[in-house]
Design a protein around this motif. Structure first.
Motif, PDB file in Angstrom:
ATOM      1  N   PHE A   1      16.699  -9.310  16.651  1.00 17.39           N
ATOM      2  CA  PHE A   1      15.973  -8.148  17.157  1.00 17.39           C
ATOM      3  C   PHE A   1      14.484  -8.305  16.927  1.00 17.39           C
ATOM      4  CE2 PHE A   1      20.147  -6.644  15.550  1.00 17.39           C
ATOM      5  CZ  PHE A   1      20.717  -6.351  16.781  1.00 17.39           C
ATOM      6  N   ASP A   2      13.710  -7.506  17.601  1.00 18.82           N
ATOM      7  CA  ASP A   2      12.263  -7.487  17.423  1.00 18.82           C
ATOM      8  C   ASP A   2      11.862  -6.191  16.743  1.00 18.82           C
ATOM      9  OD1 ASP A   2      11.807  -9.923  18.735  1.00 18.82           O
ATOM     10  OD2 ASP A   2      11.801  -8.942  20.685  1.00 18.82           O
ATOM     11  N   GLY A   3      10.696  -6.214  16.196  1.00 21.73           N
ATOM     12  CA  GLY A   3      10.109  -4.971  15.719  1.00 21.73           C
ATOM     13  C   GLY A   3      10.100  -4.793  14.214  1.00 21.73           C
ATOM     14  N   LYS A   4       9.381  -3.749  13.881  1.00 22.91           N
ATOM     15  CA  LYS A   4       9.163  -3.374  12.496  1.00 22.91           C
ATOM     16  C   LYS A   4       9.371  -1.873  12.425  1.00 22.91           C
ATOM     17  CE  LYS A   4       5.632  -4.955   9.854  1.00 22.91           C
ATOM     18  NZ  LYS A   4       4.242  -5.153   9.437  1.00 22.91           N
ATOM     19  N   MET A   5       9.901  -1.375  11.313  1.00 20.12           N
ATOM     20  CA  MET A   5      10.042   0.055  11.139  1.00 20.12           C
ATOM     21  C   MET A   5       9.804   0.428   9.679  1.00 20.12           C
ATOM     22  SD  MET A   5      14.107   0.616  11.476  1.00 20.12           S
ATOM     23  CE  MET A   5      15.214  -0.497  10.649  1.00 20.12           C
ATOM     24  N   MET A   6       9.394   1.642   9.484  1.00 14.60           N
ATOM     25  CA  MET A   6       9.186   2.159   8.144  1.00 14.60           C
ATOM     26  C   MET A   6      10.544   2.567   7.587  1.00 14.60           C
ATOM     27  SD  MET A   6       5.951   1.856   7.879  1.00 14.60           S
ATOM     28  CE  MET A   6       5.662   2.653   6.345  1.00 14.60           C
ATOM     29  N   VAL A   7      10.763   2.327   6.302  1.00 16.78           N
ATOM     30  CA  VAL A   7      11.982   2.772   5.630  1.00 16.78           C
ATOM     31  C   VAL A   7      11.602   3.561   4.393  1.00 16.78           C
ATOM     32  CG1 VAL A   7      13.484   0.954   6.504  1.00 16.78           C
ATOM     33  CG2 VAL A   7      12.223   0.570   4.398  1.00 16.78           C
ATOM     34  N   ARG A   8      12.533   4.390   3.977  1.00 19.72           N
ATOM     35  CA  ARG A   8      12.308   5.206   2.773  1.00 19.72           C
ATOM     36  C   ARG A   8      13.550   5.116   1.897  1.00 19.72           C
ATOM     37  NH1 ARG A   8      13.696   7.824   6.975  1.00 19.72           N
ATOM     38  NH2 ARG A   8      15.265   9.428   6.973  1.00 19.72           N
ATOM     39  N   LYS A   9      13.332   5.265   0.626  1.00 20.93           N
ATOM     40  CA  LYS A   9      14.447   5.204  -0.307  1.00 20.93           C
ATOM     41  C   LYS A   9      15.105   6.573  -0.369  1.00 20.93           C
ATOM     42  CE  LYS A   9      15.805   3.237  -4.649  1.00 20.93           C
ATOM     43  NZ  LYS A   9      15.393   2.455  -5.799  1.00 20.93           N
ATOM     44  N   GLY A  10      16.424   6.548  -0.430  1.00 21.71           N
ATOM     45  CA  GLY A  10      17.133   7.824  -0.594  1.00 21.71           C
ATOM     46  C   GLY A  10      18.347   7.956   0.221  1.00 21.71           C
TER      47      GLY A  10
ATOM     48  N   LYS B   1       0.821  -1.218   0.000  1.00 18.83           N
ATOM     49  CA  LYS B   1       0.000   0.000   0.000  1.00 18.83           C
ATOM     50  C   LYS B   1       0.854   1.267   0.000  1.00 18.83           C
ATOM     51  CE  LYS B   1      -3.791  -2.288   2.317  1.00 18.83           C
ATOM     52  NZ  LYS B   1      -4.638  -2.380   3.484  1.00 18.83           N
ATOM     53  N   GLY B   2       1.909   1.255  -0.815  1.00 19.76           N
ATOM     54  CA  GLY B   2       2.748   2.440  -0.965  1.00 19.76           C
ATOM     55  C   GLY B   2       3.746   2.682   0.157  1.00 19.76           C
ATOM     56  N   LYS B   3       3.826   1.772   1.121  1.00 18.29           N
ATOM     57  CA  LYS B   3       4.761   1.916   2.229  1.00 18.29           C
ATOM     58  C   LYS B   3       5.729   0.746   2.236  1.00 18.29           C
ATOM     59  CE  LYS B   3       1.620   4.527   5.073  1.00 18.29           C
ATOM     60  NZ  LYS B   3       1.029   4.723   6.360  1.00 18.29           N
ATOM     61  N   THR B   4       6.950   1.021   2.689  1.00 19.01           N
ATOM     62  CA  THR B   4       7.969  -0.020   2.769  1.00 19.01           C
ATOM     63  C   THR B   4       8.356  -0.203   4.225  1.00 19.01           C
ATOM     64  OG1 THR B   4       8.783   0.625   0.589  1.00 19.01           O
ATOM     65  CG2 THR B   4      10.230  -0.750   1.920  1.00 19.01           C
ATOM     66  N   THR B   5       8.340  -1.467   4.679  1.00 22.06           N
ATOM     67  CA  THR B   5       8.685  -1.758   6.070  1.00 22.06           C
ATOM     68  C   THR B   5       9.868  -2.719   6.131  1.00 22.06           C
ATOM     69  OG1 THR B   5       7.071  -3.563   6.167  1.00 22.06           O
ATOM     70  CG2 THR B   5       6.351  -1.422   6.974  1.00 22.06           C
ATOM     71  N   TRP B   6      10.578  -2.618   7.239  1.00 23.97           N
ATOM     72  CA  TRP B   6      11.723  -3.475   7.572  1.00 23.97           C
ATOM     73  C   TRP B   6      11.276  -4.286   8.772  1.00 23.97           C
ATOM     74  CZ3 TRP B   6      17.317  -1.730   6.989  1.00 23.97           C
ATOM     75  CH2 TRP B   6      18.200  -2.478   7.765  1.00 23.97           C
ATOM     76  N   GLN B   7      11.158  -5.593   8.628  1.00 28.03           N
ATOM     77  CA  GLN B   7      10.704  -6.467   9.704  1.00 28.03           C
ATOM     78  C   GLN B   7      11.822  -7.433  10.079  1.00 28.03           C
ATOM     79  OE1 GLN B   7       7.485  -6.795  11.400  1.00 28.03           O
ATOM     80  NE2 GLN B   7       8.897  -7.948  12.687  1.00 28.03           N
ATOM     81  N   TRP B   8      12.301  -7.337  11.333  1.00 19.44           N
ATOM     82  CA  TRP B   8      13.335  -8.251  11.801  1.00 19.44           C
ATOM     83  C   TRP B   8      12.776  -9.668  11.863  1.00 19.44           C
ATOM     84  CZ3 TRP B   8      18.177  -6.862  11.852  1.00 19.44           C
ATOM     85  CH2 TRP B   8      18.499  -5.509  12.015  1.00 19.44           C
ATOM     86  N   GLN B   9      13.585 -10.635  11.491  1.00 18.71           N
ATOM     87  CA  GLN B   9      13.219 -12.046  11.545  1.00 18.71           C
ATOM     88  C   GLN B   9      14.046 -12.797  12.581  1.00 18.71           C
ATOM     89  OE1 GLN B   9      10.636 -13.307   9.366  1.00 18.71           O
ATOM     90  NE2 GLN B   9      10.434 -11.100   9.360  1.00 18.71           N
ATOM     91  N   GLN B  10      15.201 -12.238  12.931  1.00 19.98           N
ATOM     92  CA  GLN B  10      16.116 -12.858  13.888  1.00 19.98           C
ATOM     93  C   GLN B  10      16.699 -11.764  14.792  1.00 19.98           C
ATOM     94  OE1 GLN B  10      19.141 -15.640  12.533  1.00 19.98           O
ATOM     95  NE2 GLN B  10      18.365 -15.409  10.451  1.00 19.98           N
TER      96      GLN B  10
END
Length: 127
Positions: A118-127, A107-116
């Protein structure tokens, strides 16, 4: 004529399959709520995988990792290879055959989701 179309399609298929991760190439940055900035630089393909470098910097954190990635236009799975700079103390706990984290477009957003590690998810942007 049909045989020519089939042969052409078979010859062009490898060109399109290698382009799956082209839109991930470049630098992606995000900030974790704990005050750490993560940056991944995704480079061109080598032997079917994208080479990449992950840099983390923030409160009591500084390291650079060499990684490799595979994926689709909407998902990029990033795998750990080695630590090239700084102190990544979790390297002994990383399962190298499992993604360290996954970048996902939705939906137009890019997320970084840890799998190992660390925990958590964060939004990332290109640039």
């Amino acid at each position: 004529m049909a045989k020519l179309a089939i042969i052409t399609a078979l010859l062009l298929f490898p060109l399109f399959s290698f382009r799956q991760t082209d839109n991930w190439m470049g630098k992606w940055t995000g900030e974790h709520p704990d005050g750490i900035t993560y940056t991944i630089t995704v480079k061109d393909k080598y032997k079917g995988m994208n080479l990449c470098q992950v840099h983390a910097e923030g409160i009591q954190t500084f390291y650079t990792l060499e990684c490799w990635a595979t994926g689709t236009p909407t998902t990029l799975k990033v795998y750990y290879r080695s630590t090239t700079d700084g102190a990544f103390y979790a390297d002994k706990r990383v399962r190298i055959n499992d993604p360290l984290f996954i970048l996902t477009r939705e939906k137009g957003k890019t997320t970084w989701q840890w799998q190992q590690i660390f925990d958590g998810k964060m939004m990332v942007r290109k640039g």
